[in-house]
Every structure is written in C-alpha cells, then in structure tokens.
Design an enzyme around this catalytic site. Structure first.
Site, mmCIF file in Angstrom:
data_model
loop_
_atom_site.group_PDB
_atom_site.id
_atom_site.type_symbol
_atom_site.label_atom_id
_atom_site.label_comp_id
_atom_site.label_asym_id
_atom_site.label_seq_id
_atom_site.Cartn_x
_atom_site.Cartn_y
_atom_site.Cartn_z
ATOM 1 N N GLU A 191 -24.564 -33.183 -12.281
ATOM 2 C CA GLU A 191 -24.499 -31.848 -12.891
ATOM 3 C C GLU A 191 -23.203 -31.119 -12.495
ATOM 4 O O GLU A 191 -23.216 -30.064 -11.873
ATOM 5 C CB GLU A 191 -25.729 -31.029 -12.501
ATOM 6 C CG GLU A 191 -27.014 -31.621 -13.042
ATOM 7 C CD GLU A 191 -28.257 -30.785 -12.768
ATOM 8 O OE1 GLU A 191 -29.225 -30.864 -13.550
ATOM 9 O OE2 GLU A 191 -28.260 -30.029 -11.770
ATOM 10 N N GLU A 232 -32.361 -37.166 -15.871
ATOM 11 C CA GLU A 232 -33.307 -36.259 -15.227
ATOM 12 C C GLU A 232 -34.108 -35.544 -16.292
ATOM 13 O O GLU A 232 -33.544 -34.966 -17.229
ATOM 14 C CB GLU A 232 -32.603 -35.198 -14.358
ATOM 15 C CG GLU A 232 -32.034 -35.708 -13.058
ATOM 16 C CD GLU A 232 -31.490 -34.568 -12.186
ATOM 17 O OE1 GLU A 232 -32.035 -33.441 -12.256
ATOM 18 O OE2 GLU A 232 -30.509 -34.802 -11.469
#
Length: 484
Positions: A188, A382
C-alpha cells in the site's frame, strides 16, 4: 465464465502482525515494535492509533513488556509457522502472501552483512511452503522498516535509505530467489500520506518547517526510485520472476450527481491511482506534478531518477480492497471510517463493526477500472472483513457473516473475469487471526483460523478452524465453482 485454470487462491499476512519474537534470532526493533494498543481510544479514530512522536518511541523502547505493544508478540508465527502452513495447505492454498521483516535481516538497516539467523528462518519457511505445494508471494516492505532508520534518518525522507533498501532486496533475491517467483515492493505505497511513520518511518517533529506532508512526497519519491531499481535488479538476477506494485484501492463514488461532488470524487480517485501510475507507466502523471506545484511541494530528484522510473516498471498490479466510500463537497455530510481513511457514508451499504462499508460490487468496478487503465495482470492481495467471533462451549466458531462477505465478493470477481479482466489470484486478509494494523487489536478478527489470544496477550495461542475454513476449502477445491 469461471475462474481460470491455475487461479492462485490463498491468503495474506504481514510479518509484523504475525511473527512475534521481536528480540529473537538477532532481529532488531522495527517501526511496528513501538506501535501501541490503546484500549481507551475509539477503534474508529485511526489517526489517534497511528500517531507517533520521539517521546512515544523512547517510552516504547524503555518498556520491555509487550502487553501494550502487541506486534512484538504477534501470534507467534515465528514458532508456529509449520503448524500454520499445514492448516493453510489443508485448506488447499495455492499461494500464501507474507512479508520479510527488514530488521530481521538487517537489524539496524545499516549493516554491511545480513543476519544469518534471519535468513535461515525465512529459508526454512519457504522450504516448508515448497514441501506443502504453496507458492510464496513476498512483500519486501510491509510496515516494518528498521526503527534505527526512522530515528536516525527520518525514514525514507533521506536518500541514503534507498541504498539500504536495495541492499536488503538484493540479499533477499540472492537467498530466496530459488523459492520465490512473485514479489511485491511496497505494501500500500499510497498509505504514506495517511500514516507516514508506519509506511515510511517519518517522525513528524523531525520534518521541521517544511512539514510532514512535504516529507511524505519526498519520501514517496525515494520509495518509487527504490522500486524501480529493485524491479530492474530482479529482472536481471531472476529473469523468470515477477515484480508487482501494491495499491490500496480506495474506490470512491460521488455522493450525489451534483457536478461539484463528481469533480471532488474524480480528484480523489486520481490521487489514489497515481502511485500505481508511476510504477506501470514509468513517469509521474502530469496533473499530479501540477497539483504538487500549485500546493508548493517540490520533489528533489537526482540525475537518473526519471530514467530509473521509466525502465523499472512492474509486471503486474496488486491491490487491497476492503470497502468503498463516497465523496461530497457538503461539509455536513456524515463521514465514516474505512481502511485508514474517512469517507462520506453511503446509505445503500451495510457496515462492519469497525464502520467499514461493505461493497462487493465496488470490487468488480475496481477490477474493471484497474485492468482497463493498466492492461496488466491483476492480483487481489488483500480483502476481508474484521469481525468479533464467538467461541461456543464445544469449541466451534460459527461465522456465517464472513462466509457471506467472501461469497459476495467472489461472485463479483467472477463477473469481472467474465468481462475480460486478467486476474491472477486472490489472497484473503487474513487466513489466520492476527494483530490489526491500525488499532493493534486481536479482537478484530479476519481469519478462517481462530487464534486463542485476546487484546492484552492472554490465551493459549491454540489454533482452531472456523466454519469459514471449511467453506473456503470447498471453494478452492472447486476453483470457485461451489460457493454454497
């Protein structure tokens, strides 16, 4: 159209949330080891949970206990990895995403030679995975950089950290390349703006007059340059290996069809995508550079940086997806938390116990949008829902809400594939209960596998299978054909 043959079903974790053993095997402290559990702070107030200061770091390092520093203990994957991997293999996992704790290999980040105990640990893990037929997907940097690099250099704001990361990556490729085909650079990477210390080791009070946000953009540039260098290095050292980038897909819709709401939403989505844009297209988007200029931010670049970005592009695009949100210029619009963000609440969606809005259709929209934009294979690395599980007297754990969540998202993935999206695989967050990234809780449970431990670290650490374990086992066995 069903899921393609060879689709990589599995799950994902991060070293700092599962391993524990923070002082074993020669490991040095990381930024995760000073993350504090704050039981009296609202779980929806993520900024209060991720805030940091030099005083807080000093206090944490003076405290040798792990009660209020849960990532120091994790779920003791360090000692339980064989048991955990066996449970995943029995679930049918084709792939398991994990990260390598940088400070387990280079305790301060500055060493000339790596820590052999750390290398041996991960090599043992990869050997076990190979024995069980599970493909590794490895994240090089997942919120666990050496604490020394944060306190000494203010993290990634200092150019020297690029060289330290490249050295770490090179050692990982040399030692683990025979086991690992799929790699991710930064988890991320866009999260640097939302929690700069966790992502990039930035301590706000060390940023001086220029301010934290200016440090974030400079540090981000250094990370993007490092990503380009290690991508080129991987392709030279391991020609058959793949390097991917990893984005938080913060799908945002306009709250209304009012043009100003639409414009605000467009701006938010462009900001979210630019981190992947650089790594796929090899250059900064013109509008992002213009926006930074208008806001007075100047990124210091060295000769050759733009060439590194141009040549060091990725082979696939991976992303996390948990929720969607809306945007509005209305200052009175009700806002709700998501994955370390705040967005305007969508009245058409249900929410989790932590306020995250559940939107499976948003995942299909995200897949189509990302594939249309990048035209590279996609990987959902995810996706999941944090919930409060109850253990019955007989030890069973009934979690139909988790099954409903995954089923609804899998069906939308299938629709996106039918539209023509090239989707490589899917790793749930997380296959086993772990310490929450933002709130450092154990009671925010994501797993198919239950771990007997509470927020204060009490429990036996016994692993138990929830109802969802057997459901996901069936989904994998039928390659998504049976989701009942």
């Amino acid at each position: 159209m069903s899921f393609p043959e060879g689709f990589l079903w599995g799950g994902a974790v991060a070293a700092n949330q599962v391993e524990g053993a923070w002082k074993e095997g020669g490991k040095g402290p990381s930024v995760a080891d000073v993350a504090t559990y704050k039981p009296k702070v609202d779980v929806k107030d993520y900024k209060a949970h991720v805030g940091i200061s030099l005083e807080a770091i000093e206090k944490a390092m003076a405290d040798t206990d792990d009660t209020y520093y849960p990532k120091r203990r994790g779920i003791d994957f360090y000692h339980h990895y064989k048991e955990d991997l066996e449970l995943m293999a029995k679930m049918g996992f084709k792939v398991f995403r994990l990260s390598i704790a940088w400070s387990r290999i280079f305790p301060t980040g500055e060493e000339k030679e790596p820590n052999e105990e750390g290398l041996a640990f991960y090599e043992d893990v990869f050997k076990e995975m190979k024995k069980l037929g599970i493909e590794p997907l490895v994240t090089l940097s997942h919120y666990e950089m050496p604490l020394n690099l944060a306190t000494k250099y203010n993290g990634w704001t200092d150019r020297r950290v690029v060289d330290y990361f490249v050295r770490f990556s090179k050692v990982c490729f040399e030692r683990f390349g025979k086991y690992v085909k799929y790699w991710l650079n930064f988890n991320e990477v866009d999260s640097i703006i939302r929690h700069s210390f966790i992502t990039a080791g930035i301590i706000p009070e060390l940023c001086g007059e220029k301010g934290e946000l200016a440090c974030c953009y400079q540090a981000l540039h250094h990370q993007l340059v490092a990503a380009g260098i290690v991508a080129n290095m991987l392709h030279e050292m391991l020609p058959d290996a793949w390097m991917g980038c990893m984005l938080t897909k913060l799908m945002t819709f306009p709250r209304t069809c009012a043009p100003l709401d639409v414009a605000a939403t467009q701006k938010k989505n462009l900001e979210n995508m630019f981190y992947a844009d650089v790594q796929v297209f090899g250059e900064y988007p013109r509008m992002i550079l213009r926006d930074l200029e208008k806001r007075g931010f100047t990124i210091k670049m060295e000769p050759g940086d733009l060439e590194i970005l141009r040549t060091g592009t990725v082979d696939f695009v991976s992303f996390s997806y948990y929720m969607s949100m809306t945007e509005s210029v209305d200052p009175n619009a009700e806002r709700t938390p998501g994955n370390t963000v705040l967005g305007v609440k969508n009245p058409y969606l249900a929410s989790s116990d932590w306020g995250w809005q559940i939107d499976p259709v948003g995942l299909r929209i995200s897949l189509i949008e990302l594939y249309d934009r990048y035209k590279k294979p996609l990987f959902i690395v995810e996706n999941g829902v944090g919930a409060k599980d109850v253990v019955e007297e007989d030890g069973s754990i009934h979690d139909p809400y988790r099954i409903d969540y995954f089923r609804s998202h899998f069906k939308e993935m299938e629709k996106a594939i039918d539209e023509g999206v090239d989707l490589m695989g899917y790793t749930s967050w997380a296959p086993i209960d772990l310490i929450s990234a933002s709130t450092n809780q154990m009671s925010k449970r994501y797993g198919f596998i239950y771990v007997d431990q509470d927020d204060m670290g009490n429990g036996t650490l016994k692993r138990s299978c929830k109802d969802s374990y057997y459901w996901y086992q069936k989904v994998i066995a039928t390659n998504g054909a049976d989701m009942d």
